[in-house]
Design an enzyme around this catalytic site. Structure first.
Site, PDB file in Angstrom:
ATOM      1  N   ARG A   9       0.788  -1.256   0.092  1.00 21.33           N
ATOM      2  CA  ARG A   9      -0.004   0.089  -0.059  1.00 21.33           C
ATOM      3  C   ARG A   9       0.912   1.226  -0.113  1.00 21.33           C
ATOM      4  O   ARG A   9       0.980   2.033   0.986  1.00 21.33           O
ATOM      5  CB  ARG A   9      -0.745   0.024   1.227  1.00 21.33           C
ATOM      6  CG  ARG A   9      -1.955  -1.459   1.130  1.00 21.33           C
ATOM      7  CD  ARG A   9      -2.631  -1.499   2.406  1.00 21.33           C
ATOM      8  NE  ARG A   9      -2.891  -2.608   2.793  1.00 21.33           N
ATOM      9  CZ  ARG A   9      -3.217  -3.350   3.914  1.00 21.33           C
ATOM     10  NH1 ARG A   9      -2.726  -2.861   4.937  1.00 21.33           N
ATOM     11  NH2 ARG A   9      -3.621  -4.672   3.936  1.00 21.33           N
ATOM     12  N   GLY A  62     -10.930  -8.098   3.587  1.00 24.44           N
ATOM     13  CA  GLY A  62     -10.028  -7.206   2.990  1.00 24.44           C
ATOM     14  C   GLY A  62      -9.058  -6.645   4.124  1.00 24.44           C
ATOM     15  O   GLY A  62      -8.992  -6.918   5.087  1.00 24.44           O
ATOM     16  N   CYS A  63      -8.361  -5.670   3.408  1.00 22.58           N
ATOM     17  CA  CYS A  63      -7.431  -4.832   4.403  1.00 22.58           C
ATOM     18  C   CYS A  63      -8.342  -4.307   5.731  1.00 22.58           C
ATOM     19  O   CYS A  63      -9.326  -3.768   5.389  1.00 22.58           O
ATOM     20  CB  CYS A  63      -6.904  -3.573   3.662  1.00 22.58           C
ATOM     21  SG  CYS A  63      -5.866  -2.490   4.429  1.00 22.58           S
ATOM     22  N   PHE A  64      -7.637  -4.462   6.783  1.00 23.85           N
ATOM     23  CA  PHE A  64      -8.339  -4.073   7.906  1.00 23.85           C
ATOM     24  C   PHE A  64      -8.491  -2.632   8.236  1.00 23.85           C
ATOM     25  O   PHE A  64      -9.359  -2.216   9.106  1.00 23.85           O
ATOM     26  CB  PHE A  64      -7.814  -4.809   9.259  1.00 23.85           C
ATOM     27  CG  PHE A  64      -6.139  -4.787   9.400  1.00 23.85           C
ATOM     28  CD1 PHE A  64      -5.464  -4.007   8.639  1.00 23.85           C
ATOM     29  CD2 PHE A  64      -5.387  -5.735  10.060  1.00 23.85           C
ATOM     30  CE1 PHE A  64      -3.968  -4.015   8.927  1.00 23.85           C
ATOM     31  CE2 PHE A  64      -4.127  -5.978  10.307  1.00 23.85           C
ATOM     32  CZ  PHE A  64      -3.371  -5.023   9.683  1.00 23.85           C
TER      33      PHE A  64
END
EC number: 1.8.4.11
Length: 238
Positions: A9, A62-64
């Protein structure tokens, strides 16, 4: 490891971010960030809790960062912590989990007041705006089993309420594709590293947050105005 150096990211320049945003808006990868589905409330809510003591739910999709951000803006939630669930304690760290071979999912432990919001209502928000439950082992641009859609149920009541809602949504044809959300017993939850906590709150201008997570919070306000809180409840983690 600093948050700005996370491998999947990265921070990018504003010009590149705008170009990426336009591209994502017209690609399947951008669909998960902007999509939101108005869903019926769960028909099965489970018994009323015996007291008003805080309860918790552990959800993955997904991404936390994005899951945490959504539930931090939900009235009745008293804490939301990013972490890992599904694997062993020795592999509950970001570098290991990112390899995709630990059995962990990036998850969020949501503590809530059952006198203000029910577990079933949390699931409605989870399926409606927090993620796309039809994506298998991925969520938007994030790919791998660590980004799977999963509900880690703490007891039989949570499992039954979750299964009933999935069955209800499938029967109603709420989504164009089948729901792939897993129901797994909650064996343990391990809080993530400190730099992951309240990440969207602390980094609102990071391109990943702008294009993937802030639209989810906006959809929460749009579809659940009666539940939306403008000031997020921040993690109690140090």
């Amino acid at each position: 490891m600093l948050a700005s150096s996370l491998p999947r990211r990265p921070l990018i320049g504003l010009g590149a971010a705008l170009a990426l945003g336009v591209a994502l808006a017209w690609s399947p990868l951008g669909h998960a960030a902007s999509r939101a589905v108005a869903l019926p409330p769960p028909a099965t809510t489970g018994p009323a809790p015996p007291d008003d003591a805080p309860h918790s739910a552990v959800l993955a999709g997904g991404c936390f960062w994005g899951i945490e951000a959504v539930f931090q803006h939900l009235d009745g939630v008293t804490d939301a912590v990013s972490g890992y669930s599904g694997g062993a304690a020795r592999t509950a760290d970001y570098r290991s989990v990112s390899a995709g071979r630990t059995r962990h999912a990036e998850a969020v432990r949501i503590t809530y007041d059952p006198g203000k919001i029910s577990y079933a209502r949390l699931l409605q928000v989870f399926f409606s705006v927090a993620h796309d439950p039809t994506q298998l082992n991925r969520q938007g641009p994030d790919i791998g089993p660590q980004y799977r859609s999963a509900i880690f149920h703490a007891d039989e009541t949570q499992r039954r309420v979750a299964q009933a809602y999935i069955d209800q949504l499938d029967a109603a044809g709420a989504f164009d594709r089948p729901i792939v959300t897993r129901l797994d017993p909650l064996e343990a939850f391990y809080p993530a590293e400190a730099y992951h906590q309240d990440y969207a709150y602390h980094h609102p201008n990071q391109p990943y947050i702008v294009f993937n997570d802030l639209p989810k919070v906006a959809n929460l306000e749009r579809l659940f105005p009666e539940l939306y809180r403008d000031d997020p409840v921040l993690s109690a983690m140090p």
